[in-house]
Each structure stands twice: as C-alpha cells, then as structure tokens.
Design an enzyme around this catalytic site. Sequence first.
Site, mmCIF file in Angstrom:
data_model
loop_
_atom_site.group_PDB
_atom_site.id
_atom_site.type_symbol
_atom_site.label_atom_id
_atom_site.label_comp_id
_atom_site.label_asym_id
_atom_site.label_seq_id
_atom_site.Cartn_x
_atom_site.Cartn_y
_atom_site.Cartn_z
ATOM 1 N N ASP A 204 0.825 -1.230 0.062
ATOM 2 C CA ASP A 204 -0.119 0.168 -0.054
ATOM 3 C C ASP A 204 0.910 1.239 0.085
ATOM 4 O O ASP A 204 2.161 1.070 -0.153
ATOM 5 C CB ASP A 204 -1.043 0.136 1.336
ATOM 6 C CG ASP A 204 -0.142 0.373 2.364
ATOM 7 O OD1 ASP A 204 0.978 0.229 2.365
ATOM 8 O OD2 ASP A 204 -1.046 0.230 3.553
ATOM 9 N N ASP A 206 1.462 4.924 2.384
ATOM 10 C CA ASP A 206 1.078 5.308 3.641
ATOM 11 C C ASP A 206 1.396 6.798 3.756
ATOM 12 O O ASP A 206 2.474 7.064 3.243
ATOM 13 C CB ASP A 206 1.702 4.630 4.806
ATOM 14 C CG ASP A 206 1.464 3.103 4.742
ATOM 15 O OD1 ASP A 206 0.445 2.530 5.088
ATOM 16 O OD2 ASP A 206 2.452 2.288 4.216
ATOM 17 N N ASP A 368 -3.351 4.381 2.981
ATOM 18 C CA ASP A 368 -3.570 4.495 4.187
ATOM 19 C C ASP A 368 -3.093 6.176 4.575
ATOM 20 O O ASP A 368 -2.121 6.754 4.319
ATOM 21 C CB ASP A 368 -2.833 3.683 5.244
ATOM 22 C CG ASP A 368 -3.300 2.524 5.475
ATOM 23 O OD1 ASP A 368 -4.386 1.936 4.815
ATOM 24 O OD2 ASP A 368 -2.625 1.428 5.872
HETATM 25 P P1 GTP Z 1 4.311 -2.404 2.952
HETATM 26 O O1 GTP Z 1 3.068 -1.668 2.973
HETATM 27 O O2 GTP Z 1 3.840 -3.724 2.972
HETATM 28 O O3 GTP Z 1 5.071 -2.128 1.823
HETATM 29 O O4 GTP Z 1 5.041 -2.169 4.257
HETATM 30 P P2 GTP Z 1 4.709 -1.222 5.407
HETATM 31 O O5 GTP Z 1 5.938 -1.221 6.586
HETATM 32 O O6 GTP Z 1 4.575 0.244 4.787
HETATM 33 O O7 GTP Z 1 3.481 -1.825 6.298
HETATM 34 P P3 GTP Z 1 2.048 -0.920 6.723
HETATM 35 O O8 GTP Z 1 1.503 -0.016 5.643
HETATM 36 O O9 GTP Z 1 1.282 -2.286 7.226
HETATM 37 O O10 GTP Z 1 2.426 -0.428 8.019
HETATM 38 C C1 GTP Z 1 3.178 0.724 7.966
HETATM 39 C C2 GTP Z 1 3.454 1.239 9.424
HETATM 40 O O11 GTP Z 1 2.460 1.531 10.181
HETATM 41 C C3 GTP Z 1 4.120 -0.026 10.098
HETATM 42 O O12 GTP Z 1 5.169 0.536 10.814
HETATM 43 C C4 GTP Z 1 2.944 -0.255 11.231
HETATM 44 O O13 GTP Z 1 3.661 -0.628 12.442
HETATM 45 C C5 GTP Z 1 1.932 1.109 11.406
HETATM 46 N N1 GTP Z 1 0.855 0.819 11.492
HETATM 47 C C6 GTP Z 1 -0.184 -0.040 10.960
HETATM 48 N N2 GTP Z 1 -1.194 -0.081 11.468
HETATM 49 C C7 GTP Z 1 -1.201 0.570 12.644
HETATM 50 C C8 GTP Z 1 -2.109 0.977 13.805
HETATM 51 O O14 GTP Z 1 -3.155 0.368 13.487
HETATM 52 N N3 GTP Z 1 -1.638 1.676 14.661
HETATM 53 C C9 GTP Z 1 -0.452 2.173 14.701
HETATM 54 N N4 GTP Z 1 0.038 2.924 15.670
HETATM 55 N N5 GTP Z 1 0.646 1.987 13.718
HETATM 56 C C10 GTP Z 1 0.177 1.029 12.672
HETATM 57 MN MN MN Z 2 2.663 0.464 3.621
HETATM 58 MN MN MN Z 3 -0.205 0.733 5.634
#
Ligand code: GTP
Ligand code: MN
Ligand code: MN
Length: 444
Positions: A204, A206, A368
């Site tokens: 995704d 973020d 996100d």
């Molecule tokens: P990919 O999207 O797979 O490339 O990896 P990513 O590291 O970007 O993972 P992801 O988008 O799932 O999450 C990004 C960051 O947001 C991570 O460090 C998570 O710990 C954090 N995160 C995700 N969901 C939550 C949540 O509900 N609360 C909090 N506080 N942090 C979150």
């Molecule tokens: Mn991500």
């Molecule tokens: Mn995410």
Amino acid sequence: EKPGLELAVVSVPSYACQRHTPLLHHNTTLTDALSILAENAELSENEGRGVAFRRAAALLKSLPQEVRGAEQLRGLPCLGEHSLRVIKEVLEDGVSHEVETTTHSEQFKAMKALTGIFGVGAKTADRWFREGIHTPSDLQRSGHTLNRAQRAGLQYYDELNLPVTKSEAVAIGQIVERAVHAVLPGAEIILIGGFRRGKQTGHDVDFLITHPDEGREEGLMPKVVSWLEAQGFLLYQKTTRNSYLESKEGPARPASNMDRFERCFSIFRLSTDNEGREIQTGREIQTGDDPQTYSPTLTNTDPHTHSDTHPHSKTDSHPLPQTLVFPKPQTSDFPRLPQTPDHAQKVSWVLGHSQCSGPRSWRAVRVDLVVSPYSQFAFALLGWTGSKLFERELRRWAVHEKAMTLSSHALYDRKRTQYLRASSEEEIFAHLGLEYIPPCDRNA
Ligand code: GTP
Ligand code: MN
Ligand code: MN
C-alpha cells in the site's frame, strides 16, 4: 575453519532498534525461510512464535556479511533453538524441510489467499478454511455475507495483490497533496511506511498529514475524503477515529488527545494511460535511479468524474511541494535487488483479469492516510514508518530498558511520571538513550 568473517566476535546488540537494518542485506536465503515460518505462525494466530522468527530474521538482516556456517552464529542474540535449527538446515541442505512443508500445505496456501483479501484477517480466514473455502473464488461462490471492505477486497483482489511501485506511490502522493491543500493550505504531507524506508514496492502507500498550527488539522480527514470522492479518486474508504488503536498501550497518551488522531483506510483509483508513459500534469516526476520508464498519470479519464474542471488538472505546473518527502534511492552492490514487476506485463495482467469488459486505464491501489496534531507529529512519524518489528522493538526497549511507554502519540517516563516532548525523531531516539537509526536502516 572456513575463511571469512568471525561474526561471534562482532558484538551485535539484541534489540532491533539498536541496530542498522538495511533493506538489502547478505542473508536473504535464510531470512526468506524464517519469514515463511513467521508468516505461518501469524496466520495460525501464534503471535509469540511469529515474533521469535521475525527477531531471528531481523538479526540476520543486520549482519555485515553472509553467514556460511552455523559456527559463525555462536554468541549472537535473538536466535532461538527453533530458528537455529532452520538456519542450520538451510545452510547444510539449501532448504528447510519445515519451510517446504509449510509452503506446500493446503492450509498455509488457503490462509494466505484468503487473508490476501482486503478486510479479511486470520480469524475470519480460518473460519472459512474450516468450511472448505480455500480461495477467493470459493468465497465468491459460497454466498457468504461480506462487509463493505471485504466486498471491495474481493472485487479488486488481483490488483491489490500486485505490488505498488514507487512511481505509483509518487502519483498517489500528488493526488493526496492536491486534496489536502484544497481543503487546508499549509498542511504537510509526508510519505511514511515502507516507501519512507526506501522500499521500491509496497502493499500500500501510507501518508501522514499534519499542520504547523495545532488544531487546524482537526476534522481534516472527512474534508479530504469528500474532496477525493468528488474527484472520483476513491473506490473505497473507511475513516476511523484512532481512540481505540492504542488503548492497550497504557498511559502514554494524553487524555485530551484521545480522539484527535484519525486514519483512513482506502482504495484509490489511479489512472494509467495505455502507453503507461505520459505524465499529463505537465510536470516530471522525479524517480531518482528508478530504471522504470513507466509513470502513472494523474489525469482522471473516467467521464463520470470532474477532474477537467478542477484548477489543478492537466496544465498545472506547480513544482513538487516541499513537504512531500520521498526517500533517496539506495545505492547498492548487493546481488538480490527486489524485483519491480514489468509494467507492460502488469497492465495486460490487470486487463486480462478485469471484471469489466474492454480496456481499462486505471488500477486500484491501497492507501492509508493518518492525521496527527503537530505536537505529536514526531511520534506519529516514528510510529508509522515501521517496520512493524522495528516498532515493536522500540516499544519493548522503552518499557524494559528505560521504564518508558512509547506510542505513536507520546513518550511517557514512568520514573519521572511525565511525558517527554519531541519535535523530531532524533529527539525521541535521544530520550530513549538510543543511537539515531535513519528510516532506511529500520528494515528489521
Ligand atoms: P508495506 O505496506 O507492505 O510495503 O509495508 P509497511 O511497512 O508500509 O507496512 P504497513 O503499511 O502495514 O504499516 C506501516 C506502518 O504503520 C508500520 O510501521 C506499522 O507498524 C504502522 N501501523 C499499521 N497499522 C497501525 C495501527 O493500527 N496503529 C499504529 N499505531 N500503527 C500502525
Ligand atoms: Mn505500507
Ligand atoms: Mn499501511
């Protein structure tokens, strides 16, 4: 004795947040094997076991050289009995029996396929698996009642399981930027998650949004979402208050900020022209050393949307905004670069699986969005940059080594019974008594 490194004499700290963990490292064969077992444990809701495998993998990712023999691992932290057994097997036989069995198991394959549906977690997937549902098609045929997220997840299943490229992330960033600045000029938008850590692809994209005048960010998310919806950029969105998210994490959140942290899980409709080359906004997207020629367009070609009437469409030639921060490409001499899917292949794949007839000029992308008050910005930035294991290790370090509680909102010192302020990630690391680790080295 094999020539080469003597890892045992290299002192490796035991918390991942004390180490530099680059994206590209020397032990991918071993970490791939351990990651499969971690994933399997997580899908079986055995969190503790999952964390143990993830910690072992993270340790190997931080080593300065390739491990060639188990004797090189003597004295290293984080390697439990089970992980060591798997590592030895892979070093000796090239594969681990347990990993092979797992990847070929019907349950693992089904659980991966079902949790690969947006909106479906391990619990739901397990229930369906035990009913004989193994694939998204099985689910579709089953006639189960699905919630809105799951319906969207099923509808865009193929595309949402295609990696999002960095150029797609840049294009999404420009749309988010336009949306946010349309409703709140002066707001800052920062790319977080895996792309901030230098990843070339992600599941995704973020973003963290804030405004230097504390309070101006309040109520921002619904306005941004309305703008995006009116422009036809959203296929799905769910906006939530953050109050429940950190509720299990103790007293680290000022009560007054309980409900000020908002997030939005969404699926964007990202336009791609059929050639996949032209950028129709009139400005070049800088993709650094990215060898891809493909850059998505920002133009909304769907006749049902109104992008042509928007002042920022097509002929807009504003420079890239200062606040949109993208990671520098990482230089590397490592043998295994993450593979970015070929765009031509990708487009035909998407078109071939599309549920609507005729060619399509857009794809679905998971996005996100998080809004943070300025005073919590550094904590939100640190908390949402990841990796997940790095975050977990930071919180574990804080509690066990410093008697502090860290969250994405604040840092609380239990001994001094006070919150510690910070306006940068560097200050938070300093409060925690840790060396600063930059985002590109948080790939634990
Ligand atoms: P990919 O999207 O797979 O490339 O990896 P990513 O590291 O970007 O993972 P992801 O988008 O799932 O999450 C990004 C960051 O947001 C991570 O460090 C998570 O710990 C954090 N995160 C995700 N969901 C939550 C949540 O509900 N609360 C909090 N506080 N942090 C979150
Ligand atoms: Mn991500
Ligand atoms: Mn995410």
